[in-house]
Motif scaffolding. Structure first.
Motif, PDB file in Angstrom:
ATOM      1  N   VAL A 225       0.827  -1.209   0.000  1.00 47.01           N
ATOM      2  CA  VAL A 225       0.000   0.000   0.000  1.00 47.01           C
ATOM      3  C   VAL A 225       0.860   1.258   0.000  1.00 47.01           C
ATOM      4  CG1 VAL A 225      -1.851  -1.194   1.248  1.00 47.01           C
ATOM      5  CG2 VAL A 225      -0.148   0.117   2.532  1.00 47.01           C
ATOM      6  N   ASP A 226       0.240   2.362  -0.455  1.00 48.90           N
ATOM      7  CA  ASP A 226       0.919   3.655  -0.400  1.00 48.90           C
ATOM      8  C   ASP A 226       0.655   4.310   0.954  1.00 48.90           C
ATOM      9  OD1 ASP A 226      -1.663   4.697  -0.494  1.00 48.90           O
ATOM     10  OD2 ASP A 226      -1.526   5.316  -2.592  1.00 48.90           O
ATOM     11  N   SER A 227       1.055   5.555   1.108  1.00 51.12           N
ATOM     12  CA  SER A 227       0.919   6.240   2.398  1.00 51.12           C
ATOM     13  C   SER A 227      -0.528   6.455   2.808  1.00 51.12           C
ATOM     14  CB  SER A 227       1.651   7.589   2.351  1.00 51.12           C
ATOM     15  OG  SER A 227       1.144   8.401   1.300  1.00 51.12           O
ATOM     16  N   ASN A 228      -1.463   6.333   1.857  1.00 52.00           N
ATOM     17  CA  ASN A 228      -2.887   6.462   2.161  1.00 52.00           C
ATOM     18  C   ASN A 228      -3.577   5.108   2.291  1.00 52.00           C
ATOM     19  OD1 ASN A 228      -2.909   9.362   2.031  1.00 52.00           O
ATOM     20  ND2 ASN A 228      -2.792   9.201  -0.211  1.00 52.00           N
ATOM     21  N   LEU A 229      -2.782   4.048   2.383  1.00 43.56           N
ATOM     22  CA  LEU A 229      -3.265   2.668   2.503  1.00 43.56           C
ATOM     23  C   LEU A 229      -4.030   2.211   1.259  1.00 43.56           C
ATOM     24  CD1 LEU A 229      -4.411   2.442   6.245  1.00 43.56           C
ATOM     25  CD2 LEU A 229      -2.199   1.866   5.229  1.00 43.56           C
TER      26      LEU A 229
ATOM     27  N   ARG B  90      -3.993   0.278  17.780  1.00 49.68           N
ATOM     28  CA  ARG B  90      -4.695   1.136  16.817  1.00 49.68           C
ATOM     29  C   ARG B  90      -3.755   1.576  15.692  1.00 49.68           C
ATOM     30  NH1 ARG B  90      -7.229   3.160  21.549  1.00 49.68           N
ATOM     31  NH2 ARG B  90      -5.637   4.808  21.731  1.00 49.68           N
ATOM     32  N   GLU B  91      -2.491   1.810  16.044  1.00 50.33           N
ATOM     33  CA  GLU B  91      -1.524   2.232  15.031  1.00 50.33           C
ATOM     34  C   GLU B  91      -1.099   1.083  14.129  1.00 50.33           C
ATOM     35  OE1 GLU B  91       1.676   3.820  17.295  1.00 50.33           O
ATOM     36  OE2 GLU B  91       0.647   5.695  17.797  1.00 50.33           O
ATOM     37  N   THR B  92      -1.176  -0.140  14.652  1.00 52.39           N
ATOM     38  CA  THR B  92      -0.606  -1.296  13.951  1.00 52.39           C
ATOM     39  C   THR B  92      -1.621  -2.030  13.085  1.00 52.39           C
ATOM     40  OG1 THR B  92       0.988  -1.562  15.758  1.00 52.39           O
ATOM     41  CG2 THR B  92       0.674  -3.447  14.296  1.00 52.39           C
ATOM     42  N   PHE B  93      -2.881  -2.033  13.496  1.00 55.07           N
ATOM     43  CA  PHE B  93      -3.918  -2.738  12.746  1.00 55.07           C
ATOM     44  C   PHE B  93      -4.827  -1.737  12.030  1.00 55.07           C
ATOM     45  CE2 PHE B  93      -2.777  -5.988  15.868  1.00 55.07           C
ATOM     46  CZ  PHE B  93      -2.748  -7.131  15.088  1.00 55.07           C
ATOM     47  N   THR B  94      -5.150  -2.047  10.778  1.00 54.98           N
ATOM     48  CA  THR B  94      -6.114  -1.229  10.067  1.00 54.98           C
ATOM     49  C   THR B  94      -7.512  -1.537  10.593  1.00 54.98           C
ATOM     50  OG1 THR B  94      -6.489  -2.870   8.325  1.00 54.98           O
ATOM     51  CG2 THR B  94      -4.676  -1.307   7.999  1.00 54.98           C
ATOM     52  N   GLU B  95      -8.476  -0.716  10.225  1.00 52.00           N
ATOM     53  CA  GLU B  95      -9.838  -0.926  10.714  1.00 52.00           C
ATOM     54  C   GLU B  95     -10.421  -2.259  10.271  1.00 52.00           C
ATOM     55  OE1 GLU B  95     -12.272   2.358   9.616  1.00 52.00           O
ATOM     56  OE2 GLU B  95     -11.227   3.790  10.922  1.00 52.00           O
ATOM     57  N   ASP B  96      -9.953  -2.768   9.121  1.00 55.21           N
ATOM     58  CA  ASP B  96     -10.473  -4.055   8.650  1.00 55.21           C
ATOM     59  C   ASP B  96      -9.542  -5.220   8.996  1.00 55.21           C
ATOM     60  OD1 ASP B  96      -8.579  -3.060   6.941  1.00 55.21           O
ATOM     61  OD2 ASP B  96      -9.605  -3.658   5.095  1.00 55.21           O
ATOM     62  N   GLY B  97      -8.623  -5.000   9.960  1.00 53.65           N
ATOM     63  CA  GLY B  97      -7.886  -6.106  10.541  1.00 53.65           C
ATOM     64  C   GLY B  97      -6.569  -6.478   9.902  1.00 53.65           C
ATOM     65  N   TRP B  98      -6.033  -5.652   9.005  1.00 48.39           N
ATOM     66  CA  TRP B  98      -4.738  -5.951   8.408  1.00 48.39           C
ATOM     67  C   TRP B  98      -3.621  -5.461   9.329  1.00 48.39           C
ATOM     68  CZ3 TRP B  98      -3.643  -8.357   3.680  1.00 48.39           C
ATOM     69  CH2 TRP B  98      -4.749  -8.675   2.901  1.00 48.39           C
TER      70      TRP B  98
END
Length: 571
Positions: free
Chosen positions: A407-411, A441-449
């Motif tokens: 992913v880029d800086s905007n995921l 919160r910093e390590t996992f995305t909202e959808d669990g990645w």
């Protein structure tokens, strides 16, 4: 698959290919990229049993009870699988009865690699507790902090470092039991309990272990991340995480072990520390699952390490880059020393393709050399090349049941041959950081990645190449310069033994690369010579003009360059 310890290259690879029935083309029958630009695994999904790690390890005990599970490379002291099972059970029962350990309690293990380590680890799990590993060279200050954040109830260590533990207790204002493992005839320190008295206790009632209630989703291993971006964080790895990773690395196309039979047992040299997830899962837990022999080295002493490879006929070796460089450059290194090696797996940090070629030229035969990729937070393995891969700079495809995004800086998802941050989703990904919701919160995305913090690029075939840590990238005039790239070029210089590169402030460019170089014995080179060598091989914004010559590069025991230490001392 059965294999003799000494076989020709052709026989090794013919046997591997026949037994696995895998080739590059058969693994990659179709594109691994989805329409959404998610990279999938070429291997079929795994089935994860509903069991704990200790149950999984002992599942095939009846197949190899008399085989050696672990032996000290120096003294020859060791245990069979059957002995390990009964001794760890007695230890577990005493943890519950004498030390009042209950399900979910943390037991800290501050040990080097000794043959008792697997017994201690299994005993803790059988007692329903959680293993929290501590680096045995830590100071009292470092130990006290980890004891507090892990909320340890017992510490297992060596007599000679028990004073460090006691000092840590004072700093932490705690008083918990210390269990020591004697490796010589010295008396046990006052106020400690002997491990062998607990493990060899024939009178302990092991029926108390029937009260243990642990599921595969419960935490079983609590290592601490390296802390390159801050204070170390407790990584909660569940039974399911590690069991899944053990099954993943047993996939026939990528496995780096032979089956244990009546006539063959793999021998793995355990020099990478068990307190690190690489040493714990890949070298210890997985080898016990497949019935291998673990030869332990408590301390890396180059001559003893090299001699032990030949003496114990080690055919499997797990390394980090410093060990690979030692194997290439040490005066005692020779094809004879390496005559039994069949598989070398590099991990913990990237090993340049040129360094791999130099190591193989020292071995003088084409063994199965590969390097995988993983993190403490992923139990640890994320990807691994297939057997016989010669793409030494690649870390292969995702493990079975594992997905990857770049992913880029905007995921936003990137595609093949585009460089970005590597994200992972799979059954080996940790539950989270212990008591650290902000880090989660910093390590996992909202959808669990899971965000690895590593820069990577994936080609059309799904082969992953790691570029560098995001936080370690050097920003020169807006361009990103990976330190590992310059380090690889520097190692190609005939006078250079080891290197590290960091970014330092620059008045007009923002940052500039600064190199730290260790020269080979008897070699002379000056800053101008080495800079010219590098600058002829890289783009203008990557060029070097600042070099510091050192006797050694500071590294963690897992082989990672301690760039923050270099910055603190020299910048």
């Amino acid at each position: 698959m059965t294999s003799r310890c000494v076989v020709s290259l052709n026989v090794v690879f013919r046997t591997l290919c026949q037994s696995t029935k895998y080739t590059n083309s058969s693994v990659r029958r179709k594109s691994l990229w989805t329409q959404d630009r998610v990279l999938t695994s070429p291997h079929k999904n795994i089935n994860i049993p509903n069991c704990t790690l200790n149950e999984f390890v002992w599942e095939n005990l009846d197949k190899w009870p008399e085989r050696t599970v672990a032996v000290c490379a120096i003294t020859g002291r060791g245990y069979t699988y059957e002995q390990a099972f009964y001794l760890s059970n007695a230890f577990a029962a005493n943890l519950r009865t004498k030390f009042k350990i209950v399900d979910g309690d943390v037991v800290s293990v501050m040990l080097p690699n000794i043959p008792d380590y697997p017994l201690v680890a299994m005993g803790i799990l059988e007692a329903g507790a959680v293993i929290s590993s501590i680096n045995p060279i830590y100071t009292a200050h470092e130990v006290h902090r980890q004891l507090l954040v892990s909320n340890a109830k017992v510490v297992v260590t060596l007599p000679e470092i028990s004073n460090i533990v006691k000092e840590a207790f004072k700093l932490a204002k705690i008083d918990i039991p210390i269990i020591v493992i004697k490796t010589n005839g010295d008396p046990a320190p006052e106020g400690t309990v002997l491990f062998n008295e607990l493990s060899e206790d024939v009178h302990v009632d092991t029926s108390c272990l029937k009260k243990v209630r642990r599921s595969n989703n419960d935490v079983c291993f609590l290592p601490y991340s390296s802390g390159t971006t801050g204070l170390p964080k407790g990584v909660e790895l569940s039974h399911r995480n590690i069991v899944a990773n053990c099954i993943q690395i047993s996939e026939p196309a990528i496995k780096q072990h032979n089956e244990t039979t009546k006539t063959h047992q793999d021998v793995v040299m355990a020099v990478l520390p068990f307190f690190h997830s690489y040493g714990a899962t890949v070298t210890m837990f997985h080898r016990m699952v497949v019935g291998g022999k673990i030869v332990t080295l408590a301390k890396l002493q180059p001559e003893q390490f090299l001699q032990s490879l030949e003496k114990y006929k080690a055919n499997i070796l797990h390394i980090a880059p410093p060990l690979g460089l030692l194997m290439t450059s040490h005066p005692a290194a020779s094809p004879k020393i390496y005559q039994y090696l069949e598989v070398i797996l590099n991990g913990a940090a990237p090993f340049a393709g040129s360094d791999a070629n130099r190591l193989l030229s020292k071995i003088q035969r084409k063994i199965d050399f590969r390097q995988g990729y993983g993190l403490t937070e992923t139990s640890p393995v994320v990807s691994l090349p297939i057997i016989g891969s010669e793409h030494y700079s690649s870390v292969g495809n995702p493990m079975p049941s594992t997905e990857v995004r770049i992913v880029d800086s905007n995921l936003k998802n990137l595609g093949p041959n585009e460089t970005g941050e590597l994200l992972v989703r799979g059954p080996q990904v940790m539950r989270g950081y212990k008591n650290n919701p902000e880090a989660n919160r910093e390590t996992f995305t909202e959808d669990g990645w899971f965000r690895t913090g590593d820069m990577a690029v994936v080609d059309d075939n799904g082969d992953i190449t790691i570029a560098d840590r995001i936080k370690e990238l050097i920003k020169v005039k807006g361009f990103q310069v990976p330190p590992a790239e310059l380090e690889g070029v520097l190692r190609d210089h005939p006078s250079v033994l080891d290197v590290a590169v960091i970014g330092v402030p620059h008045p007009t460019n923002g940052e500039a690369p600064k190199a730290f170089v260790v020269l080979k014995n008897g070699q002379n080179a000056d800053t101008k010579d080495i800079c010219n060598f590098v600058n002829e091989r890289v783009a203008s914004y990557k060029r070097l003009n600042d070099i510091v010559f050192l006797d050694s590069i500071p590294k963690s025991l897992s082989g990672k360059i301690l760039r923050k230490d270099l910055k603190a001392k020299y910048c």
